[in-house]
Design an enzyme around this catalytic site. Structure first.
Site, short mmCIF file in Angstrom:
data_model
loop_
_atom_site.label_atom_id
_atom_site.label_comp_id
_atom_site.label_asym_id
_atom_site.label_seq_id
_atom_site.Cartn_x
_atom_site.Cartn_y
_atom_site.Cartn_z
N HIS A 77 -40.50 13.45 7.82
CA HIS A 77 -41.35 14.38 7.17
C HIS A 77 -41.73 13.63 5.97
O HIS A 77 -41.14 12.44 5.54
CB HIS A 77 -40.60 15.71 6.80
CG HIS A 77 -39.38 15.58 5.91
ND1 HIS A 77 -38.34 15.20 6.41
CD2 HIS A 77 -39.41 15.66 4.75
CE1 HIS A 77 -37.51 15.43 5.33
NE2 HIS A 77 -38.18 15.57 4.37
N ASP B 94 -33.99 13.27 5.95
CA ASP B 94 -33.08 13.28 4.82
C ASP B 94 -31.75 12.89 5.05
O ASP B 94 -31.40 12.91 6.07
CB ASP B 94 -32.92 14.79 4.52
CG ASP B 94 -34.20 15.41 4.24
OD1 ASP B 94 -35.02 14.65 3.45
OD2 ASP B 94 -34.53 16.58 4.07
N ARG C 34 -34.53 23.37 -2.20
CA ARG C 34 -34.00 22.69 -1.08
C ARG C 34 -32.67 22.91 -0.99
O ARG C 34 -31.81 22.52 -1.91
CB ARG C 34 -34.54 21.47 -1.28
CG ARG C 34 -34.38 20.54 0.28
CD ARG C 34 -34.78 18.97 -0.11
NE ARG C 34 -33.56 18.22 -0.28
CZ ARG C 34 -33.40 17.03 0.13
NH1 ARG C 34 -34.37 16.31 0.61
NH2 ARG C 34 -32.20 16.45 -0.01
N HIS D 265 -39.70 10.22 5.76
CA HIS D 265 -38.11 9.96 5.96
C HIS D 265 -37.70 10.95 6.62
O HIS D 265 -38.16 12.07 6.77
CB HIS D 265 -37.63 9.78 4.31
CG HIS D 265 -38.03 11.03 3.75
ND1 HIS D 265 -39.25 11.69 3.17
CD2 HIS D 265 -36.86 12.06 3.47
CE1 HIS D 265 -38.89 12.56 2.70
NE2 HIS D 265 -37.70 12.97 2.64
C1 SIN Z 1 -38.16 16.66 0.99
O1 SIN Z 1 -38.70 15.45 1.36
O2 SIN Z 1 -37.17 16.88 1.14
C2 SIN Z 1 -39.23 17.45 0.56
C3 SIN Z 1 -40.61 17.94 1.06
C4 SIN Z 1 -41.29 18.58 0.35
O3 SIN Z 1 -41.27 18.94 -0.85
O4 SIN Z 1 -42.38 19.14 0.96
#
Ligand code: SIN
Length: 297
Positions: A268, A113, A283, A111
């Site tokens: 990612h 973000d 995050r 995805h």
């Molecule tokens: C995310 O998708 O924002 C998190 C990625 C992760 O935890 O590696």
């Protein structure tokens, strides 16, 4: 295909080590807990646009210091549908407990973000507080390289298309997280997730002018004025194409590692391969602009 491995312009304020041909720059000589001057920030912004993800090892950060670091790249955006960390409305703590057995981990599907927003976030800043001894990597794709590798005919076709994005498949009443029990996190499913927003299928990077293939598995649900069924074959092809190994950047976390990714030009995935280990990440997201497309040339 142009390679990210060529150093485009030298950096004067820190050392850059590229992780992969597709990008990913490990930055040495920057203490993220301290305010960074205008010249350092200008170079970091350039490196972010060119290499898609910046990594800073062995950082010791409180939530307030991580927030101060990320704010130097722009105003922070709050994340809908997820309960923030207490006392820090901009911060989300991603936790997977040792004993969790659920197949789905948070971020465990490809995805980009918050592309369901009118102005999807410019970047995401992720800090590892606790990392598995084995596994728990994150992988990104470089969507500039993914676009460059398409045939001219496909590129011209995609340049004319718009894609509808929605949070429905994750956070809607029938979404992935509706009946999920991610033990360490509080996710609020909502009807609001049903909304759709249109973005160009190819967007221009506002800083380096490059064309970006702007689709992702989770939030890009159909082409504008087409059904999901009609859209699926081409969207599936574009997503599979994006995940080719030569477009990927993979990072092995250690506690104290900090990553900042360009959310405009990447997809990612958080790899779910560490049963028996705890993983804790903080995050933040940096507010972005409405995507636009201007042909290169
Ligand atoms: C995310 O998708 O924002 C998190 C990625 C992760 O935890 O590696």
């Amino acid at each position: 295909m142009s390679s990210q491995a060529q150093d485009l312009q030298p950096y004067r304020h820190f050392t850059v080590n590229l992780l992969c041909g597709a990008g990913g720059a490990e930055i040495s000589g920057v203490d993220a807990s301290q305010p960074l001057g205008a010249e350092v920030m200008a170079e970091l912004r350039r490196a972010l646009a060119d290499y898609c993800v910046l990594f800073f090892r062995d950082q010791t950060l409180t939530p307030a210091q991580q927030i101060a670091f990320a704010r130097q790249f722009g105003a922070l955006a709050e994340t809908p549908f997820i309960q923030p960390l207490e006392g820090h409305p901009e911060m989300m703590r991603i936790v997977r407990e040792r004993q969790e057995t659920k197949k789905q981990n948070f971020g465990g599907r490809w995805h980009t973000d918050m592309t369901f927003s009118e102005a999807p976030v410019l970047g995401t800043c992720l800090y590892s507080r606790e990392s598995p001894a084995v596994g728990g990597d994150t992988i990104w794709t470089n969507q500039m390289l993914a676009f460059d590798a398409l045939s001219p005919g496909m590129q011209r076709t995609l340049e004319k298309l718009r894609v509808m994005h929605s949070a429905r498949r994750s956070y809607g009443p029938k979404g992935t997280y509706a009946d999920d029990d991610l033990k360490g996190m509080r996710i609020n499913v909502s009807e609001i997730a049903e909304r759709e927003t249109a973005h160009p299928c190819v967007r221009t990077h506002p800083e380096n002018g490059r064309s970006i293939l702007f689709v992702n598995w989770v939030y890009a649900i159909r082409f504008e004025d087409m059904t999901e069924e009609e859209s699926a074959p081409l969207l599936d092809f574009l997503n599979r194409h994006s995940q080719r190994p030569e477009f990927q950047i993979r990072f092995r976390w250690r506690a104290g590692s900090l990553a900042l990714w360009d959310n405009r030009s990447t997809q990612h995935i958080a790899v779910n391969d560490y049963p028996g280990y705890r993983r804790v990440m903080d995050r933040l997201t940096i507010a972005g602009d409405k995507p636009f497309y201007r042909p290169q040339g």
